[in-house]
Design an enzyme around this catalytic site. Structure first.
Site: not given
Lengths: 346, 346, 346, 346
Positions: A149-150
């Site tokens: 995920g970012c």
């Protein structure tokens, strides 16, 4: 030439994948999947691609795609990739999943935080968490990548050396993160309209954001203990960029030089991680459009805490760039291929 | 490997030149000129260049630079390049001047609009106006290039086919242009502060902007008549991008198809000019970071006018990108080398 | 105390009406109409109203509302007000319609530009075009007000004195307008998402925007001739504000002083129109949050044209503020009541 | 009518004071002090004030001003007010100092954090810290007000009830704050240019920002113990607004209801503090242009921490609005006079 298919090519992360792969000399895109725009020209959706991409958007057919593609990127909502993956598919092609489906090793935990049933628990074990700087060797051998995920990418890389070296009290970690609005996706929602986001900053998902367990797991592996932490994301009026300010109590007195040498030892050889000079704080403007993560830290003698900071482009290192980096490793290419983009400023 | 020197490397256009040249496989930068930051690390001024550029900023020494460089880019205020150029310098190196010094063939006219004395009138005649799509053959042979202004590039390319074909009344041209704020430069002025520009749009230089004669001259050459027109620039709260909306009366009834075929005939082979599909208006977001100019037009039967529209990135096609395009032509390289950047969105 | 009802209170213009009426000492809101949010607290939709407005959103019931309200504001899409108005309603209450339904006197022309059938043609004649500075006396006596469009308000006020005095060639008018994004409404559309609007400028509705006939009609009344003109709106990445740059050929040589004295004679007594000092261009930042329109002009001797410029807040003078100004006139209140808001900067 | 003088009227806070006082029915401005713009029309600096303020900017003469004004606002850099204050001045007029000069009771501590010598230590004791919600009674009697800093106002009000009630471990407080760019002032600095701030977020003053001791002192008074905490400000690309996310460990298990009732008991009567409904996070867009502070909190059972959140407009409640609120109290006016501005959205 690697043949790549993209399922979900008309979201922001999918489109960024297209941008990166168009500039990658050893890959070509053979499938522009998009449920919303089937049979439309891809450049009708994204006019930046006019005269660059001539293909039409196609349905999301994993079976057919597995025949055609050497690698499939799924830039789709949670639950889609995991419902389409199968031994047959993986026997024919590799999958890099940009959703969260295979990031959490404990399926119950995934279901609890994401509120959906996991349809293919068997593949969770096989999936490699594709944070290349940490799991490089496993990535090289993987068939199925859980692209991080970012927020987790930026958070984990910022904290990892301190966690791994046992220098911080893992019970004291607080991560306050800020993201540009492309992270909210391209869905037509009132809350993401220009006038709602502009001239505003807000926290969201306080004490409940789904990236929390992903960060906890990875820092748990690093520190070899269970980690429970606070993670608070904020929405910032800008297109791209994530900034992480993470706080933790130091377990012992350490000097700037000591910590600097640790960060350097972890990241000096990493092409995409830049440990900044003393007193230079990471800023999102300096990494825009590139695959870099900029890191730095500050020791606060008064409070005995360290502030660990990281900045990156959420669509590149936080999504599409990292996916390409994983692809490069999986296919034996130079890790930086197609990713040596100089950050664009202003 | 072409050795390039940049005088004025710490302005926005200069820094964009650095970004582009770092990604150009046949050029290397040998001189980072900057009066304001002499002896400082270039990456201390622009942290995006950390671990990419290790050089120091140097003084603006044209003499010394002529010895070292195959080409010198001057990204400086008006009057500087023209005061430094000499036969000796040009005998050793080529110059691509991003300022206005050599864009206006009539030196009196230059002095009138720019309010300064031209210190090297003799070189004006030799200088080639570096709008590659129009003057390609002359550019190839040039020693001294007058790199076009940002507004003129977008305005001229938008109007050129209609002017050249004699389809519009040249006395009726009105150009209403809009630019991002990087066009205002990196000088520390109150008017360019974030809070002054944000949430605002304004016209400036109304009926007096210096890019007016440059546009008039080039459209005059195209139409073989003297051109006087209105040009009104506006400042828009965004970093990059120029949009031109140009109006003119049609001299005869023409169909969409006729005009479309004209634009196509002028630009179909041009890699960096994209004539958009019918009813798709150019938007700056679709060209950001790239060397493209997107064009389109609309015929208004009610008023007998044509609206000609263009969008481009002011720092790329409007400055540094066009300079590199000129360099490529001057050195016999493929015109697109180092410029095949896919526009970055969002 | 005037009892006011708002149909369409949860759009941007409707919400701005709420803001203004909450600060108006002689009006109170008795009905917060909103089809989308029936029975929800108004402050749940707009948290700025928390502890200020305690009411619920209600259905759009014109019949019931006519019994309760002295004035009804319809801040709704085209076609709604005209389908609800009736002699019975107008016998009980006054209506200020912020949509376009009653702005165009020629119903065929309305239907042609708006693409819908007008359901109550009989009331068009009665409706007064509520541009107070021009139709003040008629507004005072009206039961039904067609509140002007945002672009028309700014365009007409900018050009009106020149048109009325016969100083410009009415066949040469070109209006290039720019608007903040609140003008695009609060509907959930991909094109209005933050990342689509930010860092972008585009023209839209070129040669076809619906505000064109409204501007043409009003300038036609002023000049006593039929007017056909070009109007091009652009979308700017900011919340509020409209800027108009209008061009026309002068019919005779005029001096700055002459034109200045004309503008002053038309607007000196107008509280909400400010004719700026020479060489100060209107900018949207200077009128934000207020009911002001700032005007100025520039004569270009070279081309024989005048550039007429105007700036205002599209949600105030361009919508809700003008509606309140009309209400004040209709109810015999001081015209400025509730509207003496100092522009907010930055 | 209170006669007010402003020293530093051409900064952002000074100009906001002008906006508020122009709409205050019991105050008038008699002095527009501005060293930078002496003898220029105030409206030449801020065109929003055209036809609203006709006065010239004047020199900063405290002696002369003390004769003319009932109250002097100093919206100036640190060190100026403290160098001009005297018993003679205070015998004639009241002073509301928007700088930090009198906020820190321990002069040594002030000098250490601010790096300048305090020129009038004697007045520190007398000065009242003008956070009205906490020190209302003292404010009423004060001659000299230390108007609180922007970050401290939002931070203290967010945390105060928990600190005062002894429910949080005061050694665990971490404040992560975000501010719009008007907080950086109107000085012409490269770092505050539009292109440097736009599309960026950064931390600054990490572990060293001057607002730290101010927050620590006030929370120390509340909790009756010495407080050392982490405070990290961030710069956000927007004009106005401050958001605070503050973290602390709970000393005991508490329910949402318990904490909600505490916040309500502290703030229910406070006109300018709004404790939001459960699960509604404060956002800066909902308070823009107003004197409100919006607060809420979230209890994280997993980590045993509470996240306390606050949002306000840095130029209103964080500067000029709070100054007017203090003035109202000092002169026996209703506390809300001139401050009942409905937040402007969008």
């Amino acid at each position: 030439m690697i043949k790549a298919g993209i399922i979900g090519s008309t979201g922001y992360a999918g489109q960024e994948l297209v941008r990166l792969l168009m500039q990658h000399k050893d890959a070509e895109i053979v499938w522009y999947g998009s449920r919303s725009y089937i049979d439309q020209k891809y450049y009708d959706v994204f006019h930046n691609m006019f005269e660059i991409v001539d293909a039409d958007c196609m349905d999301d057919n994993m079976e057919e795609l597995a025949e055609k593609a050497d690698v499939i990127f799924t830039a789709t909502p949670q639950g889609l990739c995991s419902s389409l993956v199968s031994e047959e598919v993986l026997s024919k092609t590799k999958i890099i999943d940009l959703s969260a489906d295979f990031r959490i090793k404990d399926a119950d935990r995934y279901e609890e935080w994401y509120g959906i049933k996991h349809p293919s628990r068997d593949f969770i074990k096989e999936a490699v968490y594709g944070l290349c700087e940490i799991n490089r060797e496993d990535v090289k051998k993987a068939r199925l990548i859980a692209n991080p995920g970012c927020y987790p990418t930026c958070s984990i890389l910022s904290i990892y050396p301190m966690a791994k070296e046992g220098l911080i009290d893992m019970d004291t970690i607080i991560i306050d993160a800020k993201s540009g609005t492309s992270g909210a996706g391209r869905g037509a929602k009132v809350n993401n309209l220009y006038c709602e986001v502009n001239e505003n900053i807000k926290a969201y998902g306080v004490a409940s954001h789904r990236h929390t367990p992903e960060i906890e797991d990875q820092l748990g592996y690093a520190s070899e203990q269970q980690v429970v932490l606070n993670f608070t994301p904020h929405l910032v009026p800008m297109n791209r960029g994530i900034l992480v300010s993470a706080y933790a109590s130091l377990k012992e007195d350490v000097t700037y030089e000591k910590v600097k040498s640790i960060y350097d030892s972890y990241y000096k050889k990493e092409k995409f991680v830049r440990v900044l000079p003393e007193n230079v704080c990471p800023e999102t403007r300096w990494v825009e459009g590139s695959n870099y993560v900029d890191l730095n830290f500050k020791i606060d003698q008064r409070t005995g805490r360290i502030i660990m900071m990281g900045a990156m482009d959420n669509l590149v290192k936080g999504a599409a760039g990292q996916a390409v980096q994983n692809m490069n490793l999986m296919f034996g290419l130079p890790e930086t291929e197609g990713l040596e983009l100089v950050p664009m400023f202003p």
